[in-house]
Design an enzyme around this catalytic site. Structure first.
Site, short mmCIF file in Angstrom:
data_model
loop_
_atom_site.label_atom_id
_atom_site.label_comp_id
_atom_site.label_asym_id
_atom_site.label_seq_id
_atom_site.Cartn_x
_atom_site.Cartn_y
_atom_site.Cartn_z
N HIS A 1 -5.65 3.09 -3.80
CA HIS A 1 -4.50 3.52 -3.91
C HIS A 1 -3.34 2.67 -3.37
O HIS A 1 -3.70 1.80 -2.55
CB HIS A 1 -4.31 4.79 -3.36
CG HIS A 1 -4.38 4.89 -1.82
ND1 HIS A 1 -5.60 4.80 -1.24
CD2 HIS A 1 -3.35 5.16 -1.02
CE1 HIS A 1 -5.17 4.66 0.03
NE2 HIS A 1 -3.85 5.05 0.60
N ASP B 1 0.24 3.46 -1.53
CA ASP B 1 0.93 4.63 -0.67
C ASP B 1 1.82 5.39 -1.46
O ASP B 1 2.97 4.63 -1.85
CB ASP B 1 1.35 3.88 0.46
CG ASP B 1 0.10 3.81 1.70
OD1 ASP B 1 -1.19 4.40 1.20
OD2 ASP B 1 0.55 3.07 2.71
N HIS C 1 -5.27 -0.46 -1.29
CA HIS C 1 -6.05 -0.57 -0.49
C HIS C 1 -6.88 0.77 -0.44
O HIS C 1 -6.64 1.55 -1.31
CB HIS C 1 -5.28 -0.55 0.72
CG HIS C 1 -4.41 0.46 1.10
ND1 HIS C 1 -3.05 0.63 0.67
CD2 HIS C 1 -4.50 1.56 1.71
CE1 HIS C 1 -2.31 1.65 0.73
NE2 HIS C 1 -3.06 2.40 1.78
N ARG D 1 0.40 5.22 11.01
CA ARG D 1 1.39 4.41 9.87
C ARG D 1 2.92 4.82 9.82
O ARG D 1 3.35 6.11 9.87
CB ARG D 1 0.64 4.80 8.72
CG ARG D 1 1.15 3.87 7.30
CD ARG D 1 0.48 4.44 6.12
NE ARG D 1 1.43 5.51 5.58
CZ ARG D 1 0.93 6.18 4.45
NH1 ARG D 1 -0.19 6.17 3.97
NH2 ARG D 1 1.75 7.18 3.88
FE LIG Z 1 -2.72 4.38 2.16
#
Ligand SMILES: [Fe+2]
Length: 322
Positions: free
Chosen positions: A107, A109, A263, A278
């Site tokens: 995917h 983000d 990723h 993150r």
């Molecule tokens: Fe992600």
């Protein structure tokens, strides 16, 4: 005979940029990340990021939530996840394997909103004794590799992305209470956004593919045709030649250009703890090869998060000022 490591354009006397894979990924050594990083180094990091798509830093144990965010501000404006509450009341999203939110699907983000993040900055706090690697793929290289008739097709197609995707189909056998709870939070507001399948990168002008796990269907196609076409295009993203795989150590930081990558977090560390943080940086509304922009189909507007602005909220087509 051993050959010397290939050092790519040492940007300042104090740091080096060394490629990890042929098409994606570089390790930057000699940089101590933080809100006080000098302008020259920030510029060099940003240039390496745009060139290599994902850059890795070892030994950044000195970072905490606050300095992680302070460093992020040097790359742009931090944004909150549109639905998942942060772990610190600010911008840090918890990527923890005990929340049921394992990212073991390819995917990009937050593509279920129009102005999805430009950059994601992921910091490893606790790493399992084995497994738990992350893979990234270069979606500009994947696009360039397509045979010309497929490129022409991709240039003209748009796709609908949603956070309300079919979890059961992508996580067969996963039915834990934690997963159900994660899904409930993740889809508290159901988004649908139509993106071009190919966007023109606002900084590098490269064409990149917008596909990945949040892509539900291609506009104007029957479901079966849509699935088949997405499968063909996505298979180019997942070709090993277009990817890099990172074996995390505690204290590592990875930064990726979310507009030119997908990723995948490999879910193979059993029940060992894996805790990462993150922070994402605001992006801009994608523009297709034909000049058409992405459109939010639902809800009418991106709701305000508890703190700051939500990812995707800046829908005016410009990157928000840092
Ligand atoms: Fe992600």
């Amino acid at each position: 005979m051993t050959s010397a490591p290939v050092v790519e354009t040492p940007e300042t006397p104090t740091h080096t940029v060394q490629k990890v894979g042929g098409r994606i990924g570089a390790v930057i050594a000699g940089v101590r990340l933080g809100g006080d990083l000098d302008e020259e180094t920030v510029t060099a990091v940003r240039a390496a990021l745009l060139k290599h798509k994902v850059v890795f830093f070892r030994d950044q144990q000195h970072l905490d939530g606050e300095s992680h965010e302070a460093f992020a501000r040097l790359l742009g404006t931090p944004v909150a996840h549109p639905t998942v509450p942060s772990v610190d009341g600010r911008y840090a999203l918890g990527i923890d394997n005990d929340h049921g939110g394992r990212a073991n699907q390819w995917h990009t983000d937050v593509t279920f909103v129009p102005a999805y993040p430009a950059f994601s900055i992921l910091r490893a706090e606790v790493i399992p004794p084995y497994g738990g690697n992350t893979l990234w793929s270069n979606t500009a290289a994947a696009y360039r590799d397509l045979p010309e008739p497929l490129r022409i097709l991709a240039d003209s197609v748009r796709g609908v992305h949603t956070n309300d995707y079919d979890y059961a189909a992508t996580r067969p056998g996963a039915s834990s209470a934690a997963l159900d709870q994660h899904r409930k939070v993740f889809t508290a507001v159901k988004f649908q956004t139509e993106h071009p399948v190919v966007r023109v990168h606002p900084e590098t002008r490269e064409r990149t593919l917008i596909l990945g796990n949040f892509l539900q269907k291609l506009s104007g196609f029957r479901a079966a045709d849509s699935r088949a076409l997405i499968g063909v295009l996505q298979s180019h993203v997942e070709r090993p030649e277009n990817t890099v795989r990172w074996q995390w150590r505690a204290g590592d930081v990875a930064i990726w250009d979310n507009r030119a990558t997908q990723h995948y977090g490999v879910d193979d560390s059993d029940d060992h703890e894996r805790t990462l943080r993150r922070v994402t940086i605001d992006g801009d509304v994608p523009v297709g090869v034909d000049g058409r922009r992405s459109v939010l189909l639902a809800p009418e507007a991106v709701p305000e998060p508890g703190h700051g602005i939500a990812s995707g909220a800046s829908t005016d087509g410009t990157v928000a000022e840092a």
